[in-house]
Design a protein around this motif. Structure first.
Motif, PDB file in Angstrom:
ATOM      1  N   HIS A 115     -14.659  -0.736  40.371  1.00  0.00           N
ATOM      2  CA  HIS A 115     -15.464  -1.989  40.115  1.00  0.00           C
ATOM      3  C   HIS A 115     -16.765  -1.267  39.742  1.00  0.00           C
ATOM      4  CE1 HIS A 115     -12.596  -2.557  43.411  1.00  0.00           C
ATOM      5  NE2 HIS A 115     -12.734  -3.803  43.379  1.00  0.00           N
ATOM      6  N   THR A 116     -17.298  -2.103  38.672  1.00  0.00           N
ATOM      7  CA  THR A 116     -18.720  -1.718  38.249  1.00  0.00           C
ATOM      8  C   THR A 116     -19.735  -2.406  39.271  1.00  0.00           C
ATOM      9  OG1 THR A 116     -20.385  -1.956  36.663  1.00  0.00           O
ATOM     10  CG2 THR A 116     -18.895  -3.470  36.502  1.00  0.00           C
ATOM     11  N   ILE A 117     -20.845  -1.911  39.616  1.00  0.00           N
ATOM     12  CA  ILE A 117     -21.795  -2.554  40.311  1.00  0.00           C
ATOM     13  C   ILE A 117     -22.963  -3.070  39.574  1.00  0.00           C
ATOM     14  CG2 ILE A 117     -21.103  -1.330  42.420  1.00  0.00           C
ATOM     15  CD1 ILE A 117     -23.703   0.377  42.105  1.00  0.00           C
ATOM     16  N   ASP A 118     -22.971  -2.392  38.226  1.00  0.00           N
ATOM     17  CA  ASP A 118     -23.902  -2.942  37.418  1.00  0.00           C
ATOM     18  C   ASP A 118     -23.496  -4.330  36.710  1.00  0.00           C
ATOM     19  OD1 ASP A 118     -26.025  -3.548  35.579  1.00  0.00           O
ATOM     20  OD2 ASP A 118     -25.619  -1.526  34.534  1.00  0.00           O
ATOM     21  N   PHE A 119     -24.012  -5.473  37.546  1.00  0.00           N
ATOM     22  CA  PHE A 119     -23.679  -6.901  37.057  1.00  0.00           C
ATOM     23  C   PHE A 119     -24.362  -7.256  35.970  1.00  0.00           C
ATOM     24  CE2 PHE A 119     -26.740  -6.487  40.464  1.00  0.00           C
ATOM     25  CZ  PHE A 119     -27.879  -7.142  39.837  1.00  0.00           C
ATOM     26  N   LYS A 120     -25.533  -6.514  35.621  1.00  0.00           N
ATOM     27  CA  LYS A 120     -26.509  -7.074  34.172  1.00  0.00           C
ATOM     28  C   LYS A 120     -25.926  -6.605  32.984  1.00  0.00           C
ATOM     29  CE  LYS A 120     -30.448  -6.793  37.311  1.00  0.00           C
ATOM     30  NZ  LYS A 120     -31.922  -6.248  37.438  1.00  0.00           N
ATOM     31  N   TYR A 121     -25.313  -5.103  33.043  1.00  0.00           N
ATOM     32  CA  TYR A 121     -25.194  -4.624  31.806  1.00  0.00           C
ATOM     33  C   TYR A 121     -23.719  -4.290  31.482  1.00  0.00           C
ATOM     34  CZ  TYR A 121     -24.896  -0.901  28.119  1.00  0.00           C
ATOM     35  OH  TYR A 121     -24.936   0.001  27.050  1.00  0.00           O
ATOM     36  N   ASP A 122     -22.692  -3.978  32.459  1.00  0.00           N
ATOM     37  CA  ASP A 122     -21.416  -3.665  32.438  1.00  0.00           C
ATOM     38  C   ASP A 122     -20.406  -4.659  32.263  1.00  0.00           C
ATOM     39  OD1 ASP A 122     -22.003  -0.910  32.507  1.00  0.00           O
ATOM     40  OD2 ASP A 122     -21.253  -0.450  34.631  1.00  0.00           O
ATOM     41  N   LYS A 123     -20.630  -5.472  31.135  1.00  0.00           N
ATOM     42  CA  LYS A 123     -19.754  -6.673  30.865  1.00  0.00           C
ATOM     43  C   LYS A 123     -18.404  -5.936  30.431  1.00  0.00           C
ATOM     44  CE  LYS A 123     -22.846  -9.867  31.520  1.00  0.00           C
ATOM     45  NZ  LYS A 123     -24.216  -9.233  32.025  1.00  0.00           N
ATOM     46  N   PRO A 124     -17.351  -6.750  30.196  1.00  0.00           N
ATOM     47  CA  PRO A 124     -16.042  -6.155  29.597  1.00  0.00           C
ATOM     48  C   PRO A 124     -16.336  -5.230  28.597  1.00  0.00           C
ATOM     49  CG  PRO A 124     -15.710  -8.447  30.580  1.00  0.00           C
ATOM     50  CD  PRO A 124     -17.358  -8.342  30.527  1.00  0.00           C
ATOM     51  N   SER A 125     -16.938  -5.568  27.449  1.00  0.00           N
ATOM     52  CA  SER A 125     -17.030  -4.829  26.513  1.00  0.00           C
ATOM     53  C   SER A 125     -17.476  -3.429  26.713  1.00  0.00           C
ATOM     54  CB  SER A 125     -17.695  -5.656  25.352  1.00  0.00           C
ATOM     55  OG  SER A 125     -19.145  -5.849  25.732  1.00  0.00           O
ATOM     56  N   VAL A 126     -18.585  -3.361  27.478  1.00  0.00           N
ATOM     57  CA  VAL A 126     -19.124  -1.871  27.982  1.00  0.00           C
ATOM     58  C   VAL A 126     -17.926  -1.428  28.689  1.00  0.00           C
ATOM     59  CG1 VAL A 126     -20.835  -0.965  29.345  1.00  0.00           C
ATOM     60  CG2 VAL A 126     -21.178  -2.917  27.894  1.00  0.00           C
ATOM     61  N   LEU A 127     -17.250  -1.880  29.480  1.00  0.00           N
ATOM     62  CA  LEU A 127     -16.168  -1.175  30.459  1.00  0.00           C
ATOM     63  C   LEU A 127     -15.037  -0.939  29.557  1.00  0.00           C
ATOM     64  CD1 LEU A 127     -15.824  -3.898  33.522  1.00  0.00           C
ATOM     65  CD2 LEU A 127     -17.033  -1.376  33.313  1.00  0.00           C
ATOM     66  N   LYS A 128     -14.895  -1.480  28.577  1.00  0.00           N
ATOM     67  CA  LYS A 128     -13.877  -1.346  27.446  1.00  0.00           C
ATOM     68  C   LYS A 128     -14.115   0.174  26.745  1.00  0.00           C
ATOM     69  CE  LYS A 128     -10.306  -2.311  24.632  1.00  0.00           C
ATOM     70  NZ  LYS A 128      -8.839  -2.636  25.126  1.00  0.00           N
ATOM     71  N   LYS A 129     -15.356   0.100  26.319  1.00  0.00           N
ATOM     72  CA  LYS A 129     -15.837   1.639  25.872  1.00  0.00           C
ATOM     73  C   LYS A 129     -15.834   2.723  26.811  1.00  0.00           C
ATOM     74  CE  LYS A 129     -18.707  -0.925  22.445  1.00  0.00           C
ATOM     75  NZ  LYS A 129     -20.223  -1.095  22.140  1.00  0.00           N
ATOM     76  N   TYR A 130     -16.137   2.314  28.005  1.00  0.00           N
ATOM     77  CA  TYR A 130     -16.122   3.304  28.937  1.00  0.00           C
ATOM     78  C   TYR A 130     -14.719   3.833  29.286  1.00  0.00           C
ATOM     79  CZ  TYR A 130     -16.863   5.579  33.718  1.00  0.00           C
ATOM     80  OH  TYR A 130     -17.022   6.532  34.627  1.00  0.00           O
ATOM     81  N   ALA A 131     -13.849   2.930  29.300  1.00  0.00           N
ATOM     82  CA  ALA A 131     -12.045   3.129  29.486  1.00  0.00           C
ATOM     83  C   ALA A 131     -11.834   4.220  28.432  1.00  0.00           C
ATOM     84  CB  ALA A 131     -11.366   1.941  29.796  1.00  0.00           C
ATOM     85  N   GLN A 132     -12.433   3.758  27.193  1.00  0.00           N
ATOM     86  CA  GLN A 132     -11.862   4.359  26.137  1.00  0.00           C
ATOM     87  C   GLN A 132     -12.416   5.832  25.844  1.00  0.00           C
ATOM     88  OE1 GLN A 132     -13.118   1.824  22.941  1.00  0.00           O
ATOM     89  NE2 GLN A 132     -11.169   0.761  22.899  1.00  0.00           N
ATOM     90  N   LYS A 133     -13.644   6.094  26.320  1.00  0.00           N
ATOM     91  CA  LYS A 133     -14.437   7.572  26.508  1.00  0.00           C
ATOM     92  C   LYS A 133     -13.611   8.256  27.580  1.00  0.00           C
ATOM     93  CE  LYS A 133     -18.737   9.673  27.550  1.00  0.00           C
ATOM     94  NZ  LYS A 133     -20.411   9.530  27.854  1.00  0.00           N
ATOM     95  N   LEU A 134     -13.032   7.525  28.715  1.00  0.00           N
ATOM     96  CA  LEU A 134     -12.239   8.507  29.462  1.00  0.00           C
ATOM     97  C   LEU A 134     -10.646   8.846  29.036  1.00  0.00           C
ATOM     98  CD1 LEU A 134     -12.971   6.782  33.219  1.00  0.00           C
ATOM     99  CD2 LEU A 134     -13.211   9.270  32.522  1.00  0.00           C
ATOM    100  N   ASP A 135     -10.546   7.946  27.855  1.00  0.00           N
ATOM    101  CA  ASP A 135      -9.082   8.221  27.285  1.00  0.00           C
ATOM    102  C   ASP A 135      -8.306   7.459  28.254  1.00  0.00           C
ATOM    103  OD1 ASP A 135      -7.447   8.869  25.200  1.00  0.00           O
ATOM    104  OD2 ASP A 135      -6.810  10.765  26.279  1.00  0.00           O
ATOM    105  N   VAL A 136      -8.509   6.439  28.918  1.00  0.00           N
ATOM    106  CA  VAL A 136      -7.614   5.423  29.591  1.00  0.00           C
ATOM    107  C   VAL A 136      -7.315   4.211  29.114  1.00  0.00           C
ATOM    108  CG1 VAL A 136      -7.480   4.335  31.654  1.00  0.00           C
ATOM    109  CG2 VAL A 136      -8.573   6.475  31.751  1.00  0.00           C
TER     110      VAL A 136
END
Length: 216
Positions: A115-136
């Protein structure tokens, strides 16, 4: 439980003591607030224990798909709280969590939920890039976003993990780095410091113990 930090500090100590005292057959304890109720049966009344559980939730994941408890029905899962711009404990937590994910990737009864706690910035598109960076790219590990009230309430009241906005912190947020083990009945069965290799290794050992419980 008013202070999750103290609660889970004691919990981690209890986990170590339990492991040391029960080397043969272990059963993980159940944590959180509990209550009792009388249940009528054919031969009279009996007292049942009612354990704290993770409530129904609804969050958007990294693919902008609504995720609810239904995705975790019949599964055990490991949950954590983070934010994508975190440069302190989050990279360590998710590096360690990824090793667990890889270890149990082929097990259909194990999932992961961040769960992201950054409700201002971590929208789904940002989480998508984060998951891809983790190679998940696997649906077994969901990264979810939600309104502040929903995420912060479920963190502190249900998972017993402290999270908060902190204007004095250079990154704007502070949170605990616990990886919380949830059973198939939505109950907390353990919490482990995601930055501590020994605690992560303990979680790796406890997951099969919890899975075995449901085979009996």
């Amino acid at each position: 439980m008013n202070n999750p930090l103290h609660f889970f500090s004691a919990l981690l100590l209890g986990t170590v003591l339990l492991t040391a005292s029960c080397k043969e057959e272990r059963k993980l304890p159940i944590y959180g607030v509990r209550d009792t109720k009388e249940v009528a049966k054919a031969d009279g009344f009996t007292v049942d224990t009612i354990y704290q559980t993770i409530p129904d939730f609804k969050f958007l994941n990294q693919d902008s798909v609504m995720i609810t408890n239904d995705q975790f029905k019949g599964k055990i899962y490991v949950a954590d709280f983070f934010f994508t711009s975190c440069t302190s404990i989050c990279p360590i937590m998710h590096k360690n969590m990824k090793t667990l994910f890889q270890d149990f990737k082929s097990n259909p009864d194990v999932m992961f939920l961040s769960h992201t706690i950054d409700f201002k910035y971590d929208k789904p598109s940002v989480l998508k890039k984060y998951a891809q960076k983790l190679d998940v790219y696997d649906p077994k590990w969901q990264f979810v976003y939600g309104p502040k009230d929903s995420i912060y309430t479920i963190a502190e009241k249900s998972y017993l993990v402290a999270v908060q906005v902190d204007s004095n912190d250079r990154e704007g947020y502070v949170h605990q780095g616990f990886l919380v083990l949830i059973d198939k009945d939505r109950r907390i069965r353990g919490a482990y410091d995601g930055t501590n290799p020994e605690q992560v290794e303990q979680l790796r050992k406890d997951i099969p113990v919890l899975l075995d419980e449901y085979k009996k």
